[in-house]
Design a protein around this motif. Structure first.
Motif, short mmCIF file in Angstrom:
data_model
loop_
_atom_site.label_atom_id
_atom_site.label_comp_id
_atom_site.label_asym_id
_atom_site.label_seq_id
_atom_site.Cartn_x
_atom_site.Cartn_y
_atom_site.Cartn_z
N GLY A 70 7.53 35.08 39.62
CA GLY A 70 8.01 35.62 38.38
C GLY A 70 8.12 35.27 37.55
O GLY A 70 9.18 35.47 36.83
N GLY A 74 2.95 35.18 36.73
CA GLY A 74 3.25 36.56 37.37
C GLY A 74 3.72 38.10 36.77
O GLY A 74 3.21 39.25 37.23
N GLU A 92 9.47 36.37 44.09
CA GLU A 92 9.78 35.26 43.42
C GLU A 92 10.89 34.38 44.35
O GLU A 92 11.72 34.81 45.07
N GLY A 98 11.70 34.73 35.80
CA GLY A 98 11.97 34.33 34.61
C GLY A 98 11.28 32.84 34.85
O GLY A 98 10.58 32.77 34.43
N GLY A 99 11.55 32.57 36.22
CA GLY A 99 10.66 31.04 35.86
C GLY A 99 11.06 30.05 34.91
O GLY A 99 11.72 30.53 33.94
N THR A 100 9.71 28.86 34.41
CA THR A 100 10.18 28.15 33.48
C THR A 100 9.58 29.13 32.09
O THR A 100 10.10 28.50 31.04
N LYS A 103 13.04 29.74 30.39
CA LYS A 103 13.61 28.53 29.10
C LYS A 103 13.07 28.07 27.99
O LYS A 103 13.59 27.42 27.30
N ARG A 243 10.21 32.77 49.47
CA ARG A 243 9.32 32.08 48.95
C ARG A 243 8.02 32.84 50.10
O ARG A 243 7.62 32.56 50.89
N CYS A 302 10.82 19.82 32.71
CA CYS A 302 12.15 21.05 32.18
C CYS A 302 11.80 22.15 32.95
O CYS A 302 12.27 23.12 32.31
N ASP A 310 4.20 24.66 45.98
CA ASP A 310 3.51 25.44 46.74
C ASP A 310 2.47 25.48 47.05
O ASP A 310 1.92 25.87 48.46
N THR A 346 15.63 20.81 27.88
CA THR A 346 14.82 20.69 27.44
C THR A 346 14.37 19.25 27.46
O THR A 346 14.43 18.20 26.89
N ALA A 554 -3.15 31.89 38.19
CA ALA A 554 -3.03 31.83 36.72
C ALA A 554 -1.86 30.94 36.17
O ALA A 554 -0.59 31.21 36.92
N ALA A 571 -0.09 26.67 23.67
CA ALA A 571 -0.84 26.89 24.58
C ALA A 571 -1.24 26.74 26.28
O ALA A 571 -1.84 26.77 26.83
N LEU A 573 2.00 29.21 27.55
CA LEU A 573 2.43 30.52 27.79
C LEU A 573 1.08 31.87 27.56
O LEU A 573 1.23 32.83 27.93
C1 LIG Z 1 12.37 23.87 26.30
C2 LIG Z 1 10.55 24.59 26.74
C3 LIG Z 1 10.03 24.72 25.92
C4 LIG Z 1 9.05 25.47 26.03
N1 LIG Z 1 8.15 26.05 25.12
C5 LIG Z 1 7.09 26.70 25.34
C6 LIG Z 1 6.43 27.60 24.13
O1 LIG Z 1 6.74 27.98 23.25
N2 LIG Z 1 4.73 27.65 24.92
C7 LIG Z 1 4.03 27.58 25.56
O2 LIG Z 1 3.30 28.00 26.23
N3 LIG Z 1 5.23 26.86 26.33
C8 LIG Z 1 6.11 26.65 26.63
N4 LIG Z 1 6.82 25.69 27.85
C9 LIG Z 1 5.89 25.62 28.91
C10 LIG Z 1 5.86 26.90 29.15
O3 LIG Z 1 7.44 27.75 30.23
C11 LIG Z 1 5.40 27.12 31.01
O4 LIG Z 1 3.92 26.40 30.50
C12 LIG Z 1 4.94 28.44 31.15
O5 LIG Z 1 6.85 28.78 31.60
C13 LIG Z 1 4.34 28.67 32.59
O6 LIG Z 1 4.37 29.59 32.89
P1 LIG Z 1 4.11 30.25 34.67
O7 LIG Z 1 3.94 31.69 34.81
O8 LIG Z 1 2.86 29.03 35.15
O9 LIG Z 1 4.97 29.38 35.78
P2 LIG Z 1 6.96 29.61 35.07
O10 LIG Z 1 6.44 30.44 34.50
O11 LIG Z 1 7.29 28.91 35.87
O12 LIG Z 1 6.68 30.86 36.84
C14 LIG Z 1 6.36 29.81 38.19
C15 LIG Z 1 7.56 30.90 38.88
O13 LIG Z 1 7.25 30.90 40.39
C16 LIG Z 1 8.35 30.86 41.35
N5 LIG Z 1 7.26 30.06 42.74
C17 LIG Z 1 7.18 29.19 42.82
N6 LIG Z 1 6.91 29.13 43.85
C18 LIG Z 1 6.95 30.01 45.13
C19 LIG Z 1 6.59 30.37 45.80
N7 LIG Z 1 5.94 29.51 46.44
N8 LIG Z 1 6.65 32.03 46.36
C20 LIG Z 1 7.23 32.92 45.33
N9 LIG Z 1 7.97 32.43 44.01
C21 LIG Z 1 7.66 30.65 43.60
C22 LIG Z 1 9.23 30.25 40.28
O14 LIG Z 1 11.01 29.84 41.71
C23 LIG Z 1 8.66 30.53 39.01
O15 LIG Z 1 9.71 31.65 39.10
C24 LIG Z 1 7.95 25.34 27.54
C25 LIG Z 1 8.70 25.05 29.00
C26 LIG Z 1 9.91 24.68 28.63
C27 LIG Z 1 10.89 23.97 29.92
#
Ligand SMILES: Cc1cc2nc3c(=O)[nH]c(=O)nc-3n(C[C@H](O)[C@H](O)[C@H](O)COP(=O)(O)OP(=O)(O)OC[C@H]3O[C@@H](n4cnc5c(N)ncnc54)[C@H](O)[C@@H]3O)c2cc1C
Length: 594
Positions: A70, A74, A92, A98-100, A103, A243, A302, A310, A346, A554, A571, A573
């Motif tokens: 999530g 996702g 999730e 919300g994931g990373t 933050k 998970r 972070c 996983d 952070t 993705a 780059a 998000l």
């Molecule tokens: C402080 C900070 C500032 C940032 N600022 C920026 C920015 O301004 N611009 C930018 O582009 N990027 C930024 N980033 C990076 C960005 O947040 C991440 O690269 C981005 O969130 C990745 O998105 P995602 O959907 O791939 O993963 P995530 O947002 O991390 O989501 C992954 C989700 O999958 C869940 N998950 C993991 N394993 C499993 C499983 N086996 N089963 C079910 N759920 C699972 C996790 O719990 C999590 O909720 C920043 C990061 C931080 C920490």
């Protein structure tokens, strides 16, 4: 953010309880479907339902699309899949959606976006792709070659990203799922991190951010608040503390469902009639994967703690090909916070301050302190072949009272007038060095006994003297600090915008008398960006280069097309939101296509 299951406890801590049927099925599928059996993976594995040797699957639930994770990827996938008329479910692992992404700063990199067009800025496709290849494949880049020297598969993904990112964002807006606005600070459209390169023909304006309901700039929490509201409005179930643990494949090798583990250890099987889309983040918090793959030693990151990679064992058991495993979105971290908890709040975007330097164990500066976090961090991996060590493994942010006051609250500096455990304060540089020596001794078991060089103090004094000369002249002859547009942008990105009368705003002499301050910084990540390779449809690719039908990825859980590059703010998000959308579209509109 609300959660459908907010009970305490971590599913990670629950024992894996594979049922016997699954073990047998996995062994059979491993052999007949050519899936490699990784050591330790026998607790679970893909399940084969074969016509010759049928395995009854008692689904606990059945939907069209299962989205794993999530976060940004996702969330985007789930909303698009719902809009295409399908029944969607999100798994999730964490207690909240919300994931990373939640933050994050919320920057979204979108070349040729509507705000650029409205401002009369040109960002044509060829130039944008050339710029991306220049940084993603620096070793192969050739402006005269086909695909500018990049592998065709990567070039196709980059092109698809350019063609689709604004479509995906416009769709989210039209679905009522995301409002955006340009990232302008003080009237300046945000520059790319490499706006200074000749190949960058659209240096400003590609970064956008979520817009809060009151019209102001939003961050990652706002991004995920809006996506979660859209998910809730559509009544898409989000099973938190679930998970994803394995895939269910049919005898043709198509992914037809997923096995998830609930927080009480119960395994459930969910049918995914049209596809499974992973958006499960990177592997920052998996120590073994860090050691096995990352190109340098890190102390944490972070990313949310549930980003443990996983998808890597899950997808490799199904035959996926891995890529980009050595790279990450790198960031410097306050060492002591990372030692306390490797999931730190952070990163250090830009070293805050003007009367400030970062030095290594020899008391010497080793980069432009104002340049991009991703690039600075990699200089910490520099290897000294003669001493057989990493001289920059730990870096020391040194500053004076002016910086402590004027740049207060810009990470890692605490609010004005307050102390923080990770900040060392002393009246003289001599006393500061002594405190650093003491501090390093207390943590030596976790830093490979990292020490300051015997000449650290003398060298630091020489560094400060030389730096102060640069501040007077306005020119950093060693690292050109302040010479890049992004240096200036980051310098003023913090809560305060201090100015002074020296010629270069990023350089101010360090005071000749104390107090002085130090923070120990270490290498880390925002999250990693290696994993199963995908194609331009976000389909996961197997070791023969063929898509694994029904399996998509993705965001940070897959091999990023960016390679080592961090082109600009947003780059990560931008592609995550875009390929989440692409995955849903392909799974639902090309369901019969492999
Ligand atoms: C402080 C900070 C500032 C940032 N600022 C920026 C920015 O301004 N611009 C930018 O582009 N990027 C930024 N980033 C990076 C960005 O947040 C991440 O690269 C981005 O969130 C990745 O998105 P995602 O959907 O791939 O993963 P995530 O947002 O991390 O989501 C992954 C989700 O999958 C869940 N998950 C993991 N394993 C499993 C499983 N086996 N089963 C079910 N759920 C699972 C996790 O719990 C999590 O909720 C920043 C990061 C931080 C920490």
């Amino acid at each position: 953010m609300s959660s459908n299951d907010d009970r305490p406890g971590s599913p990670r801590q629950q024992p894996l309880q594979a049922d016997k049927q699954d073990r047998r099925s996995f062994l059979r599928s491993s052999v007949s479907a050519g899936v490699s059996v990784a050591a330790g993976s026998l607790v679970s594995g893909p399940v084969l339902a074969s016509a010759d040797n049928p395995v009854p699957i008692n689904w606990d639930r059945s939907v069209d699309i299962v989205v794993v994770g999530g976060g940004a990827a996702g969330g985007s996938a789930a909303i698009k899949a719902h809009e295409l008329g399908s029944e969607v479910l999100v798994l999730e692992k964490a207690p909240i959606f919300g994931g990373t992404a939640a933050k994050s700063v919320g920057g979204i990199w979108a070349p040729n976006n509507k705000y650029m067009q409205a401002a009369g800025l040109t960002d044509n496709r060829d130039d944008a792709l050339k710029f991306m290849v220049r940084l993603s494949h620096p070793q192969d880049f050739n402006p005269d070659a086909e695909f500018y020297g990049a592998p065709e598969a990567v070039y196709l993904q980059l092109g698809t990203f350019y063609d689709t990112v604004n479509v995906a964002l416009d769709e989210l807006e039209s679905f009522g799922a995301l409002q955006t606005m340009p990232l302008n600070i003080g009237g300046m459209m945000m520059p790319d991190y490499f706006s200074h390169l000749a190949e960058n023909k659209a240096p400003n304006g590609r970064a956008i951010v979520p817009q809060k309901p009151n019209g102001s700039l939003g961050n990652g929490a706002e991004l995920m608040r809006q996506l979660k509201a859209a998910v809730d409005k559509r009544r898409i179930p989000v099973l938190t503390r679930h998970r994803a643990d394995d895939l269910v494949l049919d005898d043709s090798g198509r992914v037809i469902g997923i096995v998830a583990i609930k927080r009480d250890g119960t395994r459930i099987k969910i049918e995914a009639r049209k596809g499974v889309i992973f958006g499960s983040g990177g592997f920052t918090h998996n120590k073994q994967l860090q050691l096995d793959f990352l190109k340098g030693p890190i102390f944490g990151g972070c990313a949310v703690p549930t980003c443990e990679g996983d998808f890597i064992p899950i997808a490799t058991r199904a035959g996926a090909q891995l890529g980009n495993m050595s790279n990450a979105w790198w960031a410097q971290l306050p060492l002591e916070l990372a030692l306390e908890n490797p999931s730190v709040p952070t990163g250090i975007w830009c070293s805050p301050g003007d009367s400030m330097v970062q030095v290594n164990r020899f008391g010497k500066r080793f980069f432009d302190e104002k340049f991009v976090y991703n690039e600075r961090t990699q200089v910490q991996f520099q290897w000294d072949p003669v001493s057989g060590s990493y001289p920059n493994l730990l870096s020391f942010l040194i500053y004076d009272q002016r910086t402590a006051d004027e740049f207060a609250n810009y990470a890692p500096l605490p609010p004005k007038g307050s102390d923080a455990a990770h900040v060392i304060k002393a009246d003289t540089l001599e006393a500061l060095e002594q405190q650093l020596v003491e501090k390093l001794r207390t943590i030596e078991s976790r830093t490979a006994k990292f020490t300051l060089d015997d000449d650290f103090l003398a060298s630091l004094k020489a560094t400060v003297k030389r730096f102060n000369g640069f501040a007077e002249s306005g020119v950093d002859e060693d690292f050109n600090r302040g010479g890049q547009p992004i240096d200036q942008f980051f310098h003023f990105f913090g809560p305060n915008q201090p100015t002074h009368n020296y010629p270069n705003m990023t350089l101010h002499p360090i005071a000749t008398s104390g107090p002085y301050y130090a923070v120990i910084l270490a290498a880390g990540t925002l999250d990693t960006k290696g994993g199963p390779k995908i194609n331009e449809h976000a389909q996961v690719i197997d070791t023969r280069g063929q898509p694994i039908p029904g399996l998509y990825g993705a965001g940070n859980c897959i091999a990023s097309m960016s390679g080592p590059a961090y082109w600009a703010g947003g780059a990560t998000l931008g592609p995550a939101l875009t390929f989440g959308n692409i995955a849903a579209t392909h799974a639902l509109t090309a369901a019969t296509v492999s």
